[in-house]
Structure formats: structure tokens, C-alpha cells
Write an enzyme that holds these catalytic residues in place. Structure first.
Site, mmCIF file in Angstrom:
data_model
loop_
_atom_site.group_PDB
_atom_site.id
_atom_site.type_symbol
_atom_site.label_atom_id
_atom_site.label_comp_id
_atom_site.label_asym_id
_atom_site.label_seq_id
_atom_site.Cartn_x
_atom_site.Cartn_y
_atom_site.Cartn_z
ATOM 1 N N PHE A 34 0.838 -1.200 0.000
ATOM 2 C CA PHE A 34 0.000 0.000 0.000
ATOM 3 C C PHE A 34 0.874 1.253 0.000
ATOM 4 C CE2 PHE A 34 -2.506 3.419 1.807
ATOM 5 C CZ PHE A 34 -3.761 3.252 1.234
ATOM 6 N N ASP A 35 1.857 1.250 0.919
ATOM 7 C CA ASP A 35 2.725 2.424 1.027
ATOM 8 C C ASP A 35 3.504 2.662 -0.258
ATOM 9 O OD1 ASP A 35 1.841 3.027 3.496
ATOM 10 O OD2 ASP A 35 3.455 1.999 4.573
ATOM 11 N N SER A 80 -30.893 17.004 18.181
ATOM 12 C CA SER A 80 -30.536 15.858 19.014
ATOM 13 C C SER A 80 -31.782 14.991 19.167
ATOM 14 C CB SER A 80 -29.988 16.327 20.345
ATOM 15 O OG SER A 80 -30.957 17.109 20.974
ATOM 16 N N LEU A 81 -31.687 13.990 19.988
ATOM 17 C CA LEU A 81 -32.810 13.065 20.154
ATOM 18 C C LEU A 81 -33.361 13.162 21.564
ATOM 19 C CD1 LEU A 81 -31.169 9.922 18.527
ATOM 20 C CD2 LEU A 81 -33.077 11.215 17.590
ATOM 21 N N GLU A 110 -30.984 0.991 16.049
ATOM 22 C CA GLU A 110 -29.545 1.113 15.804
ATOM 23 C C GLU A 110 -28.823 1.333 17.124
ATOM 24 O OE1 GLU A 110 -29.251 4.525 13.260
ATOM 25 O OE2 GLU A 110 -30.732 3.684 11.891
ATOM 26 N N LYS A 112 -26.439 3.389 19.642
ATOM 27 C CA LYS A 112 -26.197 4.824 19.812
ATOM 28 C C LYS A 112 -24.713 5.010 20.122
ATOM 29 C CE LYS A 112 -28.074 8.947 21.950
ATOM 30 N NZ LYS A 112 -26.842 9.579 22.356
ATOM 31 N N ASP A 114 -21.222 6.620 20.961
ATOM 32 C CA ASP A 114 -20.888 7.707 21.869
ATOM 33 C C ASP A 114 -19.656 8.428 21.350
ATOM 34 O OD1 ASP A 114 -21.133 9.343 23.982
ATOM 35 O OD2 ASP A 114 -20.386 7.927 25.484
ATOM 36 N N ARG A 133 -21.748 19.494 14.627
ATOM 37 C CA ARG A 133 -23.101 19.893 14.980
ATOM 38 C C ARG A 133 -23.182 21.362 15.397
ATOM 39 N NH1 ARG A 133 -27.964 18.775 18.092
ATOM 40 N NH2 ARG A 133 -27.380 19.630 20.083
ATOM 41 N N TYR A 222 -27.651 8.332 8.883
ATOM 42 C CA TYR A 222 -28.811 9.180 8.562
ATOM 43 C C TYR A 222 -28.553 9.920 7.262
ATOM 44 C CZ TYR A 222 -32.402 12.802 9.606
ATOM 45 O OH TYR A 222 -33.481 13.649 9.582
ATOM 46 N N LYS A 284 -35.930 4.544 15.364
ATOM 47 C CA LYS A 284 -36.430 5.488 14.355
ATOM 48 C C LYS A 284 -37.582 4.860 13.593
ATOM 49 C CE LYS A 284 -31.681 6.975 13.525
ATOM 50 N NZ LYS A 284 -30.528 6.948 12.647
ATOM 51 N N LYS A 308 -31.451 5.261 26.666
ATOM 52 C CA LYS A 308 -30.124 5.336 27.273
ATOM 53 C C LYS A 308 -29.930 4.178 28.246
ATOM 54 C CE LYS A 308 -28.156 9.370 26.161
ATOM 55 N NZ LYS A 308 -27.642 10.256 27.130
ATOM 56 N N CYS A 402 -33.758 30.803 53.106
ATOM 57 C CA CYS A 402 -32.743 30.957 52.057
ATOM 58 C C CYS A 402 -31.351 30.979 52.689
ATOM 59 C CB CYS A 402 -32.986 32.248 51.278
ATOM 60 S SG CYS A 402 -31.687 32.574 50.068
ATOM 61 N N CYS A 405 -30.077 34.843 52.027
ATOM 62 C CA CYS A 405 -30.700 36.056 52.569
ATOM 63 C C CYS A 405 -31.675 35.749 53.706
ATOM 64 C CB CYS A 405 -31.407 36.833 51.462
ATOM 65 S SG CYS A 405 -32.863 36.004 50.834
ATOM 66 N N CYS A 420 -36.587 30.879 46.771
ATOM 67 C CA CYS A 420 -36.461 32.041 47.625
ATOM 68 C C CYS A 420 -37.218 33.166 46.912
ATOM 69 C CB CYS A 420 -34.987 32.418 47.809
ATOM 70 S SG CYS A 420 -34.809 34.084 48.480
ATOM 71 N N CYS A 426 -32.059 39.254 47.029
ATOM 72 C CA CYS A 426 -31.268 38.074 47.427
ATOM 73 C C CYS A 426 -29.996 38.054 46.574
ATOM 74 C CB CYS A 426 -32.105 36.816 47.221
ATOM 75 S SG CYS A 426 -31.193 35.303 47.541
HETATM 76 S S1 IVH Z 1 -29.932 9.808 14.471
HETATM 77 C C1 IVH Z 1 -32.540 13.592 13.767
HETATM 78 N N1 IVH Z 1 -28.661 7.578 15.009
HETATM 79 O O1 IVH Z 1 -26.931 10.818 19.273
HETATM 80 C C2 IVH Z 1 -31.876 12.359 14.253
HETATM 81 N N2 IVH Z 1 -28.018 9.559 16.180
HETATM 82 O O2 IVH Z 1 -28.695 12.313 21.129
HETATM 83 C C3 IVH Z 1 -30.418 12.360 14.079
HETATM 84 N N3 IVH Z 1 -26.127 9.236 17.719
HETATM 85 O O3 IVH Z 1 -26.815 13.957 17.742
HETATM 86 C C4 IVH Z 1 -29.668 11.454 14.917
HETATM 87 N N4 IVH Z 1 -25.829 7.093 17.320
HETATM 88 O O4 IVH Z 1 -24.759 12.410 17.503
HETATM 89 C C5 IVH Z 1 -28.781 8.896 15.289
HETATM 90 N N5 IVH Z 1 -27.581 5.540 15.364
HETATM 91 C C6 IVH Z 1 -27.710 6.847 15.616
HETATM 92 C C7 IVH Z 1 -26.872 7.500 16.557
HETATM 93 C C8 IVH Z 1 -27.065 8.875 16.808
HETATM 94 C C9 IVH Z 1 -25.398 8.156 18.001
HETATM 95 C C10 IVH Z 1 -25.930 10.563 18.327
HETATM 96 C C11 IVH Z 1 -25.969 11.727 17.375
HETATM 97 C C12 IVH Z 1 -27.094 12.593 17.861
HETATM 98 C C13 IVH Z 1 -27.214 12.185 19.288
HETATM 99 C C14 IVH Z 1 -28.603 12.469 19.788
#
Ligand code: IVH
Length: 663
Positions: A34-35, A80-81, A110, A112, A114, A133, A222, A284, A308, A402, A405, A420, A426
Site C-alpha cells: 500500500f505504502d 438531538s434526540l 440502531e 447509539k 458515543d 453539529r 442518517y 427510528k 439510554k 434561604c 438572605c 427564595c 437576594c
Molecule cells: S440519528 C434527527 N442515530 O446521538 C436524528 N443519532 O442524542 C439524528 N447518535 O446527535 C440522529 N448514534 O450524535 C442517530 N444511530 C444513531 C446515533 C445517533 C449516536 C448521536 C448523534 C445525535 C445524538 C442524539
């Protein structure tokens, strides 16, 4: 083969090997070979600068050092979700969705990931832009850094749309972090705490060569665009896999929420065997028409949610409970802990939320407590080890005055927190109001920090935010720690803030429930503080995304004389109370009409048509009901929708007729 052909051949060959190695996980060539090919290509490219290609495999090694990232507006907001934590929450989600539609639908589950979310734009099969984002509306252009991530294709294969966006998560595999840390420890450096922060830090590096050395990876999950291959999410992802993207294979379709729960439970155990970190499952709706019909709330889609997993826990000693007073007077009890390591950081303080939470868990000073770190930044105390409790320990008596105060605290029915009520004098409340007003997202006043605010309050120079604008140099110069230069900076910062747009001034006022997003919506809709001021609850809730809670809070705020005086004083000081947000209204042809857009169109995308509806005074609604004015119907409109429109006698209007209506 001439040099041009050889360059093209090598680019394609190397891209294919990259794909095999980083996406398919099945190397098709040795590293050495490859290199060798890469070096050959580099040599030929150096010789033929006119054949430069920003998406050549040679561009993946980095080399540019950037000065800063450009901020770029997202074509589609990056949301976000919503989060769920239990089977019950998920059943509620399912019930909510089934009320929104009569159609049957499938869920896609799917993992999630991190990491850090990323939005990639491809045009004519080439990576054009990669945005983080950011605040959801605009993000940082990190294209140069993203090009160094080998599993992200720079050129696509097969039959892809001309232009589309694909979103996913950039992450650092656990082994990648361990390798990096081995090197750091050898160099006598502090190891990185966790994969997510390290991935995020890596993406923000300005030296692309350094980014290229980080073993970052990326899963895509997505797709967005006008000409996606199918109207279901699952099939689109399978297509994207053919174009060369790394699409997770841990993805399933289910028709019931019980099946979804089985998927979740199986991954709650298996997740510890994965080579990367996940913090939950994303659920979804598969059908994209249905997704569009359900739409979004201010922050997240209605058609998707995350589940979660239970967060990591440790136990430690609770030394003392103290109480904080926020800018609204809300009291938050805080657990001061014996320092303990949790999910990569040292934890010394944790939130106890409110009196009920302390009573419910019977949390007492001296207890051994369980501390948990979920998605939120501040860890929380989630339980007590009762068997370790001291014999003489006493239940916690929640404060009734409080801590600052000494005013008697109040707790209104339905409120979880004590307050308060002494908003006027205060100290932490006054200071909190100022801190909120001057904060970056509000008036962004440079040269003014928490300490100076405290000093100015103490000296009696300010008690209302409008007093800031009356400050003179001779007022502040005699103060301790304020030298000539800082006095100038302070006054310059205050002066500059008079240019801050209306929506941020509105946010800065600190009206309860009026956060950044809501302030923007209100400013855009009402245009001036005077129209907002006279709006009643009915007018307010008629605005998209404004609910009862916000409406009541706004009306309450403007019913108080001291707030009326405050706004008058700020107006006198020439702050912005008229929105500069561009007026996009073009006509009132569709005024008062509720319109459903459905199907595929010839001339405009669905998103464009929806925008036009708003520009001409109409309102987009998700599903057909008696009150729908008409359905803007394209090709392939769902049969159940067609039936519904017919049975309710709602007219179907085609694209051309619609365009004629608004012209
Ligand atoms: S879908 C409008 N799918 O979780 C929906 N998000 O808390 C778009 N994430 O901002 C998000 N795995 O950064 C989607 N399989 C997955 C994901 C995912 C991780 C993250 C993503 C999102 C955050 C929401």
C-alpha cells in the site's frame, strides 16, 4: 498507460484498498504494498500539479495547519434526540406515535454511538464538506480533518444522488485510545480520560497531520437530500453501504415496541464486548414520508428517540449537603462527596435535585451513597448503602430559609423545587441575573466577569441590569482591582452590547422557559418587544413551537411593573428591541390555510415547497384532518392518505396548480 492514466488508476486502486481495510475490515493488500503505491502516486502528483485532486488518497495524510475553523450554516438543522430510560417510556413513545398516524409502520433500531456527530455533504460523488453539529443551526467546517479518517470515502462508487448529506458519529475505538495512552504514558504525559472527549478534541485540532495520526473511525446512520434512492431509512442506508460508506451492520427492523425492547435488552449485555463505546439504542421510524409527516419539535424529531443504558455507578461518602440559589431563586441541594473516580473524571460534587428526592432516597450526611454519571454533565446521587449507615445518623432536615438572605422559602403546588421569593435583593439571584444577561449566548459583554459583578453590586452601583448602561468611568475607577485599562474594557464591552440583536436581548432578560431557541422564535414572529408585550396567551400559543407553559410565563413577565420599567430603561439606553431577522414573508396568498405536503414532486423538493408555504402565509401540518385546507400532492402519495383526503373531502392540489396559486 501515460502518467495521467497511471495517476487515475492508482487513485482508484488505493481508494479500493482503503475501503477493504477500513470499511469492510478485510485487508486486500499488505501495508508495505500500500505504502509503495501511495509513494508512487505522491511522486506522480508532485510532477503533475495540474492534475491535483482535493480528494486523492494522498490528501488523507494531512499536512495543512489551519488557523481556525469556518462557521457554516447547516442546510438541514442538526438536532438531538429525546431520551428514554425505561420500557414504560418507550411504550409511551409508541402510543404517542400511533396517535399521530393511522398507518402501520416499522421501527429501525440502531446502536447509539458515543462520539461526535458529523454531517458530510457529497456532490457528484465527492466529499465536499464536513460540519460538526455546533449549536444545531451552524457548525464548524472540519472537512480537512475529516479527510484524514480513512473509513470516510472521499469518492463514492455506484449510483448515488447528485447531492446529499449523510450524518454519523466520529468515534475513537477503545483500543485506539489505549494505544494513544500507552504512548502518552511513555512520554510522561497524562493519559486521555475517555474515548468520546478524545475524539471530540481530535476533531478540533488545527494541525491536520496530528489528526491523521489519531485512529478515528466513523459510522454513518442518517441520509438527507432531495433524491434519496428510497423512501425508507433502512433501504437508504443499505444503498449508502454500496456507495462505500461504513454503515453499521447492527441494525434491525421491527414492527412492535416489544421487539424493540428485546433488541435493547440484548445489547445492554453485549455492549461491553463491542470494540467501541455505545451509550444506548436509537429507535427510528423507517418510513421517511411518515417521518416528515410527524416532523420535529424545537429540539428533536418526533419520529425517533434514544434509549439510554443505565449509567456507570460508584459509591463514596457524602460529607455534607449544601444549598445553591439560582438566578430564578430556585434552591438546588448539592452533595459534597469524598472525591471518587467515575467514567474517567474525579467527582467531588453531585446534584441532589430537590427536597423530595432527598426524602425519597432518605439521603443523609455521612451516608455511603451511589453516584451515577449519565448523559448530563453533573453527576447525581442515586441511592444510599443503608447497611453502612451510622447508628446515630438523623434524617436530613431540608432548609426552610434561604441560605443566602434567610427569607422563608416557598414551594408552589406542582413545583418540585423550593424558591427564595426575595427576587429583589437576594444576592445570588441578583448576581445570577447579571451573569445570565452578560453571558456569551446573551449580551456577550467582554471585560465583565462574576467577580466584577459582585463588586459592582456590593458598592451599590448596580441592582437592575439596566444600571449597567448607566455606569461611568468615574464610578468604576475607584473600585478595588479595577485599573484604568479594565475600566475602559468594561465600558467598551457594555457599549458594544447595544448592538446585540433583539433575540439575544430577549434571551438575556431571563424570562422563565425563554431559552435561546424560544427567544429566536418569539423575536422572529413578533418582530418587536412592543408586539410581544401586548400578546395574550392565545396569540402566543398560536405560534409554532410555543406551548402553554412558555406563553403563561411570558404574559406573567410582562404583567409585572418592575419588568415593564426594566424594558423601558433598556430601551432608553438604546438596546435592540426590534428584530433584524430577515422577513421572509412574500405574500399572504395562503394566509390561514393548513396544508399537507405529500409525495414526490417534479420541480421543487418537498423542503422547498414547505418553505414556500410559509413564505406565503400558510401553515404546514403533518396529517390530514377536517381542518386541512388542501393537500399539495405529488407522485406516489400514500394510498391511505389519498383515501383519507377523499373521505374528508379535502382537495388535492398538484405542484403546478400550487405554484400558480402563489404567483
Ligand atoms: S440519528 C434527527 N442515530 O446521538 C436524528 N443519532 O442524542 C439524528 N447518535 O446527535 C440522529 N448514534 O450524535 C442517530 N444511530 C444513531 C446515533 C445517533 C449516536 C448521536 C448523534 C445525535 C445524538 C442524539
Amino acid at each position: 498507460m501515460n502518467e495521467k492514466e497511471r495517476i487515475e488508476f492508482l487513485r482508484k486502486e488505493l481508494a479500493d484498498h482503503n475501503h477493504s481495510y477500513y470499511v469492510l475490515d478485510t485487508p486486500s493488500i499488505s501495508d508495505f504494498e500500500f505504502d509503495k503505491l501511495l509513494t508512487e502516486l505522491q511522486g506522480l502528483e508532485n510532477k503533475n500539479p495540474d492534475l491535483f485532486d482535493a480528494n486523492s488518497p494522498t490528501q488523507r495524510v494531512g499536512g495543512n495547519v489551519l488557523e481556525a475553523f469556518k462557521t457554516v450554516k447547516h442546510k438541514y438543522r442538526m438536532l438531538s434526540l429525546g431520551n428514554t430510560y425505561s420500557a414504560e417510556d418507550l411504550h409511551d413513545f409508541d402510543t404517542r406515535l400511533r396517535k399521530l398516524t393511522d398507518d402501520d409502520f416499522d421501527y429501525v433500531c440502531e446502536l447509539k454511538y458515543d462520539g461526535v456527530s458529523i454531517s458530510l455533504t457529497y456532490e457528484n460523488g465527492e466529499l465536499k464538506q464536513a460540519l460538526t453539529r455546533g449549536d444545531g443551526t451552524q457548525g464548524d467546517d472540519v472537512t480537512e480533518n475529516v479527510k484524514t479518517i480513512k473509513s470516510i470515502p472521499l469518492k463514492l462508487k455506484g449510483n448515488y444522488p447528485d447531492r446529499f448529506e449523510i450524518r454519523g458519529e466520529i468515534f475513537l475505538p477503545i483500543a485506539g485510545l489505549e494505544n494513544m495512552n500507552e504512548v502518552r504514558i511513555e512520554q510522561g504525559l497524562e493519559p486521555y480520560a475517555n474515548p468520546r472527549n478524545t475524539a471530540s478534541g481530535s476533531l478540533k485540532l488545527l494541525d491536520t497531520k496530528e489528526v491523521a495520526n489519531r485512529p478515528l473511525d466513523c459510522y454513518l446512520y442518517y441520509l438527507l437530500g432531495d433524491n434519496l434512492p428510497s423512501n425508507n431509512h433502512y433501504n437508504n442506508l443499505q444503498k449508502a453501504k454500496e456507495w462505500g460508506f461504513k454503515i453499521p451492520s447492527e441494525i434491525e427492523k421491527y414492527s412492535t415496541i416489544d421487539d424493540v425492547l428485546r433488541f435493547i435488552n440484548s445489547w445492554d449485555e453485549k455492549r461491553h464486548d463491542l470494540p467501541y463505546e455505545i451509550d444506548g439504542i436509537v429507535i427510528k421510524i423507517n418510513n421517511i414520508d411518515l417521518q416528515e409527516e410527524m416532523g420535529f419539535t424545537a429540539k428533536s424529531p418526533r419520529w425517533a428517540i434514544s434509549y439510554k443504558f443505565k449509567a456507570e455507578q460508584v459509591s463514596t461518602t457524602l460529607n455534607e449537603i449544601t444549598y445553591q440559589v439560582g438566578r430564578t431563586g430556585a434552591i438546588t441541594p448539592v452533595a459534597n462527596l469524598a472525591p471518587v473516580q467515575l467514567a474517567g473524571t474525579t467527582v467531588k460534587r453531585a446534584s441532589l435535585h430537590n427536597a423530595d428526592q432527598i426524602a425519597k432516597l432518605d439521603i443523609r450526611e455521612g451516608d455511603k451513597v451511589f453516584v451515577e454519571k449519565g448523559g448530563e454533565i453533573i453527576p447525581k446521587v442515586v441511592g444510599v448503602e443503608l447497611k453502612d449507615r451510622d447508628l446515630f445518623s438523623q434524617p436530613t432536615a431540608y432548609i426552610s430559609k434561604c441560605p443566602s438572605c434567610t427569607t422563608d422559602l416557598v414551594r408552589k403546588e406542582g413545583d418540585a423545587k423550593h424558591y427564595c421569593p426575595n427576587n429583589e435583593s437576594c444576592p445570588p439571584q441578583i448576581k445570577g441575573k447579571f451573569e445570565h444577561f452578560i453571558s456569551r449566548k446573551a449580551m456577550n459583554i467582554d471585560g465583565l466577569g462574576g467577580e466584577t459583578i459582585e463588586l459592582l453590586i456590593q458598592e451599590g452601583l448596580i441592582s437592575e441590569i439596566s444600571d449597567l448602561y448607566l455606569l461611568k468611568k468615574e464610578d468604576v475607577l475607584p473600585l478595588d482591582r479595577i485599573a484604568e485599562k479594565s475600566a475602559d474594557n468594561l465600558l467598551l464591552g457594555i457599549e458594544a452590547s447595544k448592538k446585540i440583536p433583539f433575540e439575544r436581548v430577549l434571551f438575556g432578560l431571563g424570562i422563565r422557559y425563554v431559552g435561546e431557541t424560544v427567544a429566536k422564535i418569539l423575536a422572529k414572529h413578533f418582530k418587536t418587544i412592543d408586539t410581544l408585550f401586548t400578546a395574550d396567551i392565545e396569540t402566543l400559543v398560536a405560534v409554532d413551537e410555543i406551548g402553554d407553559k412558555i406563553a403563561e410565563s411570558v404574559v406573567l413577565y410582562f404583567s409585572k411593573q418592575k419588568n415593564i420599567d426594566l424594558v423601558a430603561a433598556l430601551k432608553n439606553s438604546e438596546l435592540q428591541f426590534v428584530s433584524a431577522i430577515e422577513d421572509t414573508i412574500k405574500s399572504e396568498h395562503l394566509k390561514g390555510m393548513k396544508i399537507v405536503v405529500s409525495g414526490v414532486f417534479e420541480k421543487y423538493s418537498r423542503a422547498d415547497l414547505k418553505k414556500m408555504i410559509e413564505e406565503h402565509g400558510g401553515k404546514n401540518v403533518g396529517s390530514i384532518s377536517k381542518s386541512t385546507t388542501f393537500v399539495l400532492a405529488g407522485e406516489n402519495m400514500g394510498p391511505s392518505k389519498k383515501e383519507k383526503a377523499e373521505s374528508l373531502g379535502i382537495p388535492l392540489v398538484n405542484e403546478n396548480k400550487f405554484l400558480a396559486k402563489i404567483s
